[in-house]
Design a protein around this motif. Structure first.
Motif, PDB file in Angstrom:
ATOM      1  N   LEU A  15       5.369  -7.601   2.770  1.00 42.33           N
ATOM      2  CA  LEU A  15       6.551  -7.289   1.964  1.00 42.33           C
ATOM      3  C   LEU A  15       7.300  -8.571   1.587  1.00 42.33           C
ATOM      4  O   LEU A  15       7.754  -8.728   0.449  1.00 42.33           O
ATOM      5  CB  LEU A  15       7.477  -6.333   2.719  1.00 42.33           C
ATOM      6  CG  LEU A  15       6.982  -4.882   2.847  1.00 42.33           C
ATOM      7  CD1 LEU A  15       7.823  -4.106   3.851  1.00 42.33           C
ATOM      8  CD2 LEU A  15       6.996  -4.181   1.487  1.00 42.33           C
ATOM      9  N   LYS A  18       5.455 -10.417  -1.141  1.00 45.42           N
ATOM     10  CA  LYS A  18       5.607  -9.757  -2.443  1.00 45.42           C
ATOM     11  C   LYS A  18       7.023  -9.955  -3.000  1.00 45.42           C
ATOM     12  O   LYS A  18       7.195 -10.269  -4.186  1.00 45.42           O
ATOM     13  CB  LYS A  18       5.291  -8.254  -2.293  1.00 45.42           C
ATOM     14  CG  LYS A  18       5.302  -7.468  -3.604  1.00 45.42           C
ATOM     15  CD  LYS A  18       4.201  -7.901  -4.541  1.00 45.42           C
ATOM     16  CE  LYS A  18       4.232  -7.098  -5.828  1.00 45.42           C
ATOM     17  NZ  LYS A  18       3.357  -7.681  -6.868  1.00 45.42           N
ATOM     18  N   THR A 299      -0.532  -1.517   4.488  1.00 45.03           N
ATOM     19  CA  THR A 299       0.369  -2.291   3.621  1.00 45.03           C
ATOM     20  C   THR A 299      -0.316  -3.535   3.074  1.00 45.03           C
ATOM     21  O   THR A 299      -0.140  -3.897   1.905  1.00 45.03           O
ATOM     22  CB  THR A 299       1.623  -2.730   4.412  1.00 45.03           C
ATOM     23  OG1 THR A 299       2.254  -1.564   4.938  1.00 45.03           O
ATOM     24  CG2 THR A 299       2.612  -3.472   3.528  1.00 45.03           C
ATOM     25  N   VAL A 303       0.067  -3.084  -0.915  1.00 42.38           N
ATOM     26  CA  VAL A 303       1.129  -3.830  -1.610  1.00 42.38           C
ATOM     27  C   VAL A 303       0.579  -4.922  -2.538  1.00 42.38           C
ATOM     28  O   VAL A 303       1.088  -5.089  -3.651  1.00 42.38           O
ATOM     29  CB  VAL A 303       2.151  -4.387  -0.593  1.00 42.38           C
ATOM     30  CG1 VAL A 303       3.069  -5.423  -1.232  1.00 42.38           C
ATOM     31  CG2 VAL A 303       2.986  -3.236  -0.012  1.00 42.38           C
ATOM     32  N   LEU A 310       8.696  -6.259  -7.010  1.00 44.30           N
ATOM     33  CA  LEU A 310       9.088  -5.306  -5.964  1.00 44.30           C
ATOM     34  C   LEU A 310      10.609  -5.247  -5.785  1.00 44.30           C
ATOM     35  O   LEU A 310      11.142  -4.207  -5.378  1.00 44.30           O
ATOM     36  CB  LEU A 310       8.408  -5.660  -4.628  1.00 44.30           C
ATOM     37  CG  LEU A 310       8.356  -4.545  -3.583  1.00 44.30           C
ATOM     38  CD1 LEU A 310       7.690  -3.292  -4.129  1.00 44.30           C
ATOM     39  CD2 LEU A 310       7.635  -5.015  -2.319  1.00 44.30           C
TER      40      LEU A 310
END
Length: 423
Positions: A15, A18, A299, A303, A310
């Protein structure tokens, strides 16, 4: 925009990787983070359940949004904590409120939700130490194998599948009477076994609209051919080759729509990810479980396939404008292989120096259980690193992942060489 991610695993590094690409991002913080997030964000020494510490960090660093990685703080009510605090309530939290997080926090709650909204799932009954004799009788009425699930969070270890009736009865007693999983097994859900092949579907909801993210399939067991103890996940593939258009249509109509609508009917505001663990039985989808966050290691495969900014997507969630987002997905297959510590998922050693991970060029390396020690990246958990690669199909992508894994080393490093064996 300043963003704080809560968590320290591969999911959180993915995350962070990204979000770091967004032009809208000013500063990125991860609490507590790992050696991978440390390279692209500011790690904060705050635990995911230290709500007061999180509040202080948010105010000190002028954080504009919080993205919650793991399930614990969601089940414990981090979102509600923000809504109830005058200094925090204007800051959006990506992750559901406590009442909705019970979809993962309580297996019994999830099963009742599915039955209430006619979502296909295995037949089940729930038992406590006071109704254990009824539990024994229910086990006798089922055909093996027997599936026993601790109702609460048990760090991914609360599901037991046994072939022998007497062992199943003994396990039920261990969970209910001997508190094998502590409070998590004060209630135990027993359900019929469904035979089929598993997959995961991820939905992002803003409480009104939703987007369906790419499918994935993860591999939980430590040994080749899916044998041995369950782990947090040894690898993942996205998309799932057997989830064709007809099957995805069934998932959408029979599972996704009634789940999202069910949350609204039950007045459970939901801004965040819904992980739907499914099993394909013949050609029909059945829900095994819900998680209220992204899966790990799924993920790391899902992702990277999202082409959108994002930060923009999360802003749309916060503002209930998700339906205005045109979700762009990379058509290629992504595969993830997890490198784990020797001995995992049982006893393992930490502090092993990791070499070669920074030489990888045509795959993505996401840190899971790592930390910095005297300027070196060392192991700090059971699942250490995830290597993700793209390809025209999963075999091509996996080949690239395995080639790059050969460049990485740490003492007693272990990984599965058969990810995708059942596809």
């Amino acid at each position: 925009m300043n963003i704080l991610i809560l968590g320290s695993g591969g999911r959180e590094h993915t995350l962070a990787w990204k979000l770091h690409q967004s032009k809208k991002l000013e500063k990125l913080f991860v609490a507590p983070g790992n050696a991978g997030t440390n390279a692209i964000a500011h790690n904060l020494a705050v635990g995911v359940n230290d709500f007061k510490g999180i509040k202080n960090a948010v105010l000190q660093h002028e954080v504009n949004m919080v993205v919650v990685g793991p399930e614990d703080p969601l089940v414990n009510g981090i979102h509600d904590y923000f809504l109830d605090d005058k200094e925090l309530q204007h800051i959006p939290v990506i992750g559901p409120q406590k009442a909705a997080a019970a979809l993962e926090g309580s297996k019994e709650f999830a099963k009742e939700f599915m039955c209430r909204h006619q979502i296909p799932t295995a037949a089940y009954q729930s038992f406590t130490n006071e109704t254990i004799e009824d539990g024994f009788k229910f086990l006798e009425s089922l055909k093996p194998p027997y599936v026993l699930k601790a109702d609460g969070l048990a760090a991914g270890k609360g599901v037991v599948i046994l072939e022998d009736l007497q062992k199943a009865k003994k396990e039920l007693q261990s969970m209910l009477i001997d508190a094998k999983f502590g409070n998590a097994s004060a209630t135990v859900v027993i359900e019929e076994f469904l035979a089929g092949i598993e997959l995961s579907v991820f939905v992002l909801s803003d409480g009104s609209g939703y987007k369906v993210l790419p499918t994935a399939k993860d591999y939980k067991r430590i040994g080749e051919g899916d044998v041995g103890l369950n782990t947090g996940g040894m690898g993942a593939i996205s998309p799932v080759p057997f989830a064709d258009q007809e099957f995805m249509s069934k998932i959408h109509q029979q599972v996704v729509v009634p789940t999202v609508e069910g949350l609204k009917k039950d007045n459970l505001p939901y801004k965040g990810f819904i992980f739907i663990g499914l099993i394909k039985v013949n050609n029909d989808p059945f829900v095994i479980e819900y998680n209220v966050r992204l899966g790990d290691p799924e993920t790391e495969a899902v992702v990277p396939r999202i082409k959108n900014d994002l930060v923009e997507v999360f802003e749309a969630v916060a503002n209930q404008q998700l339906n205005q987002i045109d979700l762009q997905i990379d058509e290629r297959t992504a595969t993830t292989v997890m490198l784990v510590s020797g001995g995992y998922p049982e006893a393992y050693e930490k502090g092993k120096v990791i070499q070669g991970h920074d030489t990888i060029e045509d795959s993505l390396v996401f840190h899971a259980g790592t930390t910095m020690n005297e300027g070196q990246v060392v192991t700090n958990g059971g699942r250490v690193m995830a290597v993700t690669s793209f390809g025209d199909d999963f075999k091509q992508a996996l080949k690239k992942s395995y080639q790059n894994i050969e460049k990485i080393s740490f003492d007693k490093m272990n990984y599965r060489t058969d990810i995708g064996f059942d596809l």
